[in-house]
Design an enzyme around this catalytic site. Sequence first.
Site, PDB file in Angstrom:
ATOM      1  N   THR A   1       0.908  -1.399   0.063  1.00 41.76           N
ATOM      2  CA  THR A   1       0.120  -0.004   0.158  1.00 41.76           C
ATOM      3  C   THR A   1       0.939   1.294  -0.107  1.00 41.76           C
ATOM      4  OG1 THR A   1      -0.100  -0.148   2.421  1.00 41.76           O
ATOM      5  CG2 THR A   1      -2.024  -1.141   1.360  1.00 41.76           C
TER       6      THR A   1
ATOM      7  N   HIS B   1       9.478   2.067  18.189  1.00 38.20           N
ATOM      8  CA  HIS B   1       8.549   0.908  17.875  1.00 38.20           C
ATOM      9  C   HIS B   1       8.739  -0.070  18.925  1.00 38.20           C
ATOM     10  CE1 HIS B   1      11.888  -2.053  16.206  1.00 38.20           C
ATOM     11  NE2 HIS B   1      12.552  -0.900  16.404  1.00 38.20           N
TER      12      HIS B   1
ATOM     13  N   GLU C   1       4.161  -1.577  11.168  1.00 38.51           N
ATOM     14  CA  GLU C   1       4.150  -0.591  10.292  1.00 38.51           C
ATOM     15  C   GLU C   1       5.314   0.532  10.922  1.00 38.51           C
ATOM     16  OE1 GLU C   1       2.492  -0.202   7.548  1.00 38.51           O
ATOM     17  OE2 GLU C   1       2.224   1.938   7.250  1.00 38.51           O
TER      18      GLU C   1
ATOM     19  N   GLU D   1      18.576  19.659  19.542  1.00 37.46           N
ATOM     20  CA  GLU D   1      18.212  19.947  21.166  1.00 37.46           C
ATOM     21  C   GLU D   1      19.358  19.430  21.839  1.00 37.46           C
ATOM     22  OE1 GLU D   1      16.057  22.084  23.788  1.00 37.46           O
ATOM     23  OE2 GLU D   1      16.462  22.302  21.661  1.00 37.46           O
TER      24      GLU D   1
ATOM     25  N   GLU E   1      21.940  19.764  29.833  1.00 34.50           N
ATOM     26  CA  GLU E   1      23.029  19.970  30.721  1.00 34.50           C
ATOM     27  C   GLU E   1      22.666  19.134  31.966  1.00 34.50           C
ATOM     28  OE1 GLU E   1      23.844  23.919  31.367  1.00 34.50           O
ATOM     29  OE2 GLU E   1      24.668  24.088  29.234  1.00 34.50           O
TER      30      GLU E   1
END
Lengths: 700, 700
Positions: B263, B373, B421, B430, B433
Amino acid sequence: MQWVKVLGGVVGAAALLGLGIIVGHFAIPKGADSPAPSASASQDLDLEILKTVIEQLDADRIRENLRELSKEPHLATSPRDEALVQLLLQRWQDPESGLDSARTAEYEVLLSFPSEEQPNRVDVVNSTGAILFSCRHSEENLTGEQGGPNVVPPYAAYAPPGTPQGPLVYANQGSEEDFKELQNKGVKLQDSIVLTRYGGVGRGAKAVNAAKYGVIGVLVYTDPKDINDGKSLPNETFPHSWCLPPSGVERGSYFEYFGDPLTPYLPATPSSFRLNSDNASGFPPIPIQPIGFEDAQVLLCNLGGNLAPADWQGGLGCDYNLGPGFRSNGTFPEDSQVNVSVHNRLELRNSSNVLGIIRGAVEPDRYVLYGNHRDSWVHGAVDPSTGTAVLLELSRVLGTLLKKGTWRPRRSIVFASWGAEEFGLIGSTEFTEISAPGSSGLSIYDNWIRYYNRSSSVYGLVPSVGTLGAGSDYAPFIHFLGISSMDIAYTYDRSKTSARIYPTYHTAFDTFDYVNKFLDPGFTSHQAVARTAGSVLLRLSDSLFLPLNVSDYSETLRSFLQAAENLRVPLEQHNISLGPLVTAVEKFEGAATSLNQRIATLQKGTSDPLQVRMINDQLMLLERTFLNSQAFPEERYYSHVLWAPRTGSVATFPGLSNAYSQAENTGHEPAAWAEVQRQLSIVVAALEGAAATLRPVADL
Amino acid sequence: MQWVKVLGGVVGAAALLGLGIIVGHFAIPKGADSPAPSASASQDLDLEILKTVIEQLDADRIRENLRELSKEPHLATSPRDEALVQLLLQRWQDPESGLDSARTAEYEVLLSFPSEEQPNRVDVVNSTGAILFSCRHSEENLTGEQGGPNVVPPYAAYAPPGTPQGPLVYANQGSEEDFKELQNKGVKLQDSIVLTRYGGVGRGAKAVNAAKYGVIGVLVYTDPKDINDGKSLPNETFPHSWCLPPSGVERGSYFEYFGDPLTPYLPATPSSFRLNSDNASGFPPIPIQPIGFEDAQVLLCNLGGNLAPADWQGGLGCDYNLGPGFRSNGTFPEDSQVNVSVHNRLELRNSSNVLGIIRGAVEPDRYVLYGNHRDSWVHGAVDPSTGTAVLLELSRVLGTLLKKGTWRPRRSIVFASWGAEEFGLIGSTEFTEISAPGSSGLSIYDNWIRYYNRSSSVYGLVPSVGTLGAGSDYAPFIHFLGISSMDIAYTYDRSKTSARIYPTYHTAFDTFDYVNKFLDPGFTSHQAVARTAGSVLLRLSDSLFLPLNVSDYSETLRSFLQAAENLRVPLEQHNISLGPLVTAVEKFEGAATSLNQRIATLQKGTSDPLQVRMINDQLMLLERTFLNSQAFPEERYYSHVLWAPRTGSVATFPGLSNAYSQAENTGHEPAAWAEVQRQLSIVVAALEGAAATLRPVADL
């Protein structure tokens, strides 16, 4: 014929309105001022301001705008087109009535022009090559405006050069079915020249279809039956009426796609990658040339062969035969042929868009765009100058309020004058109740609902809003960017004429006097459009809540679903279920209703500006969820799963309709039915996404 | 080997963080509560809350999470995988420490499994077909956890079934260059079986490359040199150390793309259109089977032919020859061949994602997604359960504050446990500390900058942030949706081991005890990741201004531009100018600087919530402007012009780099240089759009 009102047309000349973030296309230049100190996060539409704007829109000023705009031919990139760029800049930079700022954006685009040295020709020649008859090279100079070097001779833009010669065949509108019928009747098409009439299919499609049958050249003309309600005599056509004179020829672009042909999916900046024009696609495959019905009559009324079918007959006062070649007892020897000489050439030219900007006071990063194109084929009074004349009057009124410090919209407004590069905005519905022109006492709303209506399952009889195709500048906005758009036009009473479009469309007879005498002598229709457009513009730019009703989309989806239901049996025979589509449409309907309730509740209470903006984001982004760049890989730019071109006969989602027709026509191949299922899944995924977008996140 | 710290890996197991609007993927379910009465439009990050969160993140609880998560093998869609779905739901629905809501979303996806009845086999057979040697069918049961029906035998997922037999050839890593070299050396590849080692190119690519040379079957093994720093004896590998035991076999997906194979570009709902698996692309073209180095040694150390090049040699304690076939004085008769029997089959299975949601107090329609996952190859302690263990501890701490009424984030937070999936989020930078684990006294920041750094033209020496490839769940988010994402991992000291990845990756030895004994006995590294991730999460969800520094992109663009400058001379020889790229990068830099100044100014003054949201929209949407669905038509899902896969050798924009290499390699064909120009124009258009997006609209 004062009852005939034309202002703009669905094709090309109309005022365009749309809403959206145009990320990356331009940014509002930095101004000196901060938001007006009085700007409040809850600033909403001020009906007094709206009333002031509507009262100040002046019909005489619109007339004078039109007179100036259509004074000279202003073909794209011509000196007069460039002069109009300066005129727009000057208006939008006026210290008394201008906008916050105005600027141009220049592109280098591939245009197509006829050769000045070698005019395009259409001749009848005998077997020795002697010329027996020549079509006109230009229109008759009836008003003194059809002559001179700036009137571009009739031609088919982007048609390739060539000098094909062959027996003439009449091919009706040049559709696929028309050529199939000729073939079925045994008419030899190979190496022929075909004569077609405008209408039915797109301009370029006539040449594409013809070439598949070995045709080597195409002529196109406008039949008086299609444009003049049958009138064809000089004394019953312009300048004696609004009808097209016998020598009038519709020009136009024969390019299959939109946008610059050499830079698909890229901005046509000077440094941009360009296809070699030999590699560019979408040009007509064979020479094609438009002619007037005066000349078409000479050709068509002398044709031999069998009589054409009844619905192929027209208004030239003779029986239309199919050919090939001329009849034995006519003007020309039977073995005479038609020679078409096309000497068009492609040229890279600089074309400018002009943008005029009013910065929003509260949400300057949300834009309402209002634009129409500037370039014309000749004088272009109706197309496009009526639109620009109205736009300039509206920008003058708003600019004056702005400069006086009376008003600044909540969101930013961008006025746009598009050059030869096609641009546009995407459709949504809106209506108004301003007084209509004329003495009927009917409001615009009443007029609208009387002449152009539909039955809504929700509202009963409502004014009808057409579907946006790809006829004008909104096309890339709706189809490629998924930005809500609308196209506003005041048009003629279609119950009183069957004209395909206004008769002088794209001819040298579309002049100021044509509008002033026949279409809108008092310019009251122009004023009505200005008022309508002004009202829509202010409601979009100033309303705290965006005036977009998502439930209107529910009606469309429901009608598409109902049409799809007619396919249920054959689809199930191929193991394709409509169940997921039914569920998805129901989800959308539920989410739309729920969002409307949420808006109603919020409107009653205090308006937290962030909550309002969240709702508005949902309304604005809804259109975007209908985009799928994988849906139509063969169709340049098209990605809107609701509004892509539909060639299938079932009035449902275009991808589904087209795939279904294909499956039916190709003998039910499994791959074709797989594509039907794929298109259905694409629609379901889009509707599920749209429903999720509408769900009440702000209500948590 | 306590110095080796592994938590998550760059591939697969890491905690993922991202930010964006996921339009159409899901919506936050409607809750009973309105926004907290105390919610204020200017709600900003509360450092006290952040401190509380960091203090409450508990190493022992992470250990117990990991113990539970990795107790049993939980291959995608297995009963244990489904049980973990219930565990996650239960945790996120806990009345004391749960979230606002949690739910599953189920998909029907095409997975690949070995046959239970017919195990995959690799045998050496003599000329009469008698089996002389068989590779193991499963890993050695060293800790009692490598046996049982739930341990899936080693296999190459999506490899087609087949039983090819032929002489064996050693093909190094199975790259294009490796096969070219074998061909140059005259080694016959047609109808051979090749033995390759993991690394260098993707798994599936080994079979794709091999098939082009007529190879009929492929074996893959993990060389001790690449994974164990050369160690290969039982007593120096797991369970005696973190090293891979001789019988360990890396499993993995050999599918070329990501997402469900049937798909593409559609959600894998049960009703969705599916390709016939015969028409699906991206599967290996020939059978392929992974084996352990214990078995690989038997095959490789008996090969005949010439000696392989020096950099093809490995850690199996013998000279690696190229073949084809076995040497005369070895274990097997010279004419013995290798028979590979693969009996994998494709199955449609139901796989669930689990989503847990905290509604935002102020901007619930803006989401921060934090996921990893859930499915593993066997027990999957490191990959992926370290990530889930940390995620669950973080959701527990935040959920507890939420249920107590102490805190609600400004924006919504979505925790996600992805099933088979593949899903994911897109990268931005980012750092933090927070104290680092161990007794060094170094902060995480200090540790980071010591072991993994780069020199920035703006900041000097800074912690380095890698580039997101397509190794895990973030891939579709960054590459297809253009959503800013990051992948956080605490990994081992690469100065002390050259292991390609942690040694038991995708084997039956990746167990709780492996982590508990060798990788992170005190779970302090896990705690450090939890603290880092928690800090990033709170800063993204709670900061009034999104903590995304667009100028960091300027550095990337500048480095890409500098690399492109090395191509200036050859480009100019083909009339391709870098001028527009230089201008576009400069425009971006200027716009980024100007936006940062604007933010700094706004941060000093009062914060109009609409002005802040405008800025945040610009920051959030920047990533989206780098998408171009036309840029890489051959690459499924990839559309990010900065981060698409780069195969060219020049470290510049991937499309430009790849097109340039192609032009160099294909003998300078004009079409190849046209593609270079096209890719350059795509980059320029994206950068111009990005710069326009950053311009200070709110400053008007």
